[in-house]
Enzyme design. Sequence first.
Site, short mmCIF file in Angstrom:
data_model
loop_
_atom_site.label_atom_id
_atom_site.label_comp_id
_atom_site.label_asym_id
_atom_site.label_seq_id
_atom_site.Cartn_x
_atom_site.Cartn_y
_atom_site.Cartn_z
N CYS A 190 1.05 -1.25 -0.02
CA CYS A 190 0.04 0.05 -0.17
C CYS A 190 0.83 1.17 0.14
O CYS A 190 2.26 1.15 0.40
CB CYS A 190 -0.88 -0.15 1.30
N GLY B 159 -0.39 0.46 -4.90
CA GLY B 159 -1.71 -0.18 -4.87
C GLY B 159 -2.77 0.31 -5.67
O GLY B 159 -3.06 1.65 -6.00
N GLY C 230 1.59 -2.13 5.33
CA GLY C 230 2.34 -3.04 5.87
C GLY C 230 1.31 -4.10 6.57
O GLY C 230 0.37 -4.34 6.10
N TYR D 150 12.09 -4.49 -6.55
CA TYR D 150 10.84 -4.31 -7.30
C TYR D 150 9.84 -3.39 -7.00
O TYR D 150 9.18 -2.40 -7.69
CB TYR D 150 10.26 -5.65 -7.25
#
Length: 462
Positions: free
Chosen positions: A5, A33, A108, A247
């Site tokens: 997120c 996200g 998280g 990434y």
Amino acid sequence: MKEECGVFGVYSFSDEAVAKTTFYGLFALQHRGQESAGIAVSDGEEIKNYKAMGLVNQVFDEKILQNLPGKLAIGHVRYSTTGSSTIENAQPIKMDMKYGPLVIAHNGNLINSGDLRQELKDKGISFAGDTDSEVMAAMIATSTKQDLEDAIVDTLKHCKGGFSVVILTKDKLIAVRDPNGIRPLVVGKLPDGYVFASETCALDIVGAAFMRDVGNGEMVVIDKEGLHSRTWSRGEREALCVFEFIYFARPDSDLDGRNVYEARVQMGKYLAKEHPADVDMIIGVPDSGIAAAIGFAAESGIPFSDGLIKNRYVGRTFIQPTQKMRDLGVKLKLNPLRETLRGKKVVVIDDSIVRGTTSRQIISLLREVGVREVHMRVSSPPITHSCFYGIDTPTRAELIASNLSIEGIRKYLDVESLGYLSLDSLVKSIGLGRRGHCLACFNSEYPIKVPEKLKSLKLIFK
Ligand code: SF4
């Protein structure tokens, strides 16, 4: 591996409405996200919270932003790690408390959220959705502390996992980071205010200057007096998620003072030293394999070329593809440059291999257009373990490197050769000490002990 997120927060000391600033901050964090987006704004008297499913520019328009007046705001873009993809789980989450209304947005994953939720349910608390953020908000609401900041600290001390959180009250903007600093969070300075963001790219887009990272176990509060901070947890091992570098994060972001693009180029250079190949050209899998491919080409002296073209507009869509389109798989996203590749020997670089199915499809595309030899190089080590700190990874049973040897993976992918970056070179590329990172999906050294029951749940149900 899926992004988690993104969070954003802004406090302006001028009369400028900040909903638009938050919109642009979220726009820069969209890669973190794509399921839902939300903005909560306070005008000092009232907090308005607007959220919906979809991309930031699908959820918000000029009229909606105009109806969100105020000088303090937080925002969130969501990919679901805990909790399903529904509007009830979209963030920010608002709750009325004895301290007044409070809104929370979270990046998280709490590894003990199941236990915390059950404790709250036993006290008669009910929940609208099934996210960790709602659990945190409910814990703050039920704290026995008289002061809000004490209640937040009291709550955080019970939370285990990786989390970066922004909180909005009628007159305060608060940011907190977990004791290991697993998920990133930075503070920026506007000419007349402050900004919090998951990544520095969101500071750039709103014209904020980078000040510093929010520290591990730190709570930073901005109110009419300015910025103050307190450390609520000390001495934990620093463990920023290394996958942010590989990434997740945007290449134009800096993490812990290291630029992500530069780190990826360096990964490619080390990869070329560790696994050279006699080929005609180096290509990368867009987007996150490109920087490493440029680094590999620079180190090897073999030319880099575009080889796979990405459809830039493939994002989350509410139009479900037909089965026939699904069968096309990776072709929806990537198309090879037939004329450039035909008859060539190539090194193709990707940032990671998770299940192996996408890599296999990409290699098959390359074969279809007549590539003579495919040498696969991966700019991270083999992923052998699942993540429990906010990244959506498959179970160990589905991770190809957890089940097959490198030679077994090479055969499965059907490539002439296969080489992964070593863990040491990965750490050197990032330029910080190994103790500074979570590397658990490569070496199983989880910085926070993962309960056995959670590990087995993930193995059985995911
Ligand atoms: S386990 Fe892997 S993905 Fe999860 S926080 Fe650690 S390095 Fe990142």
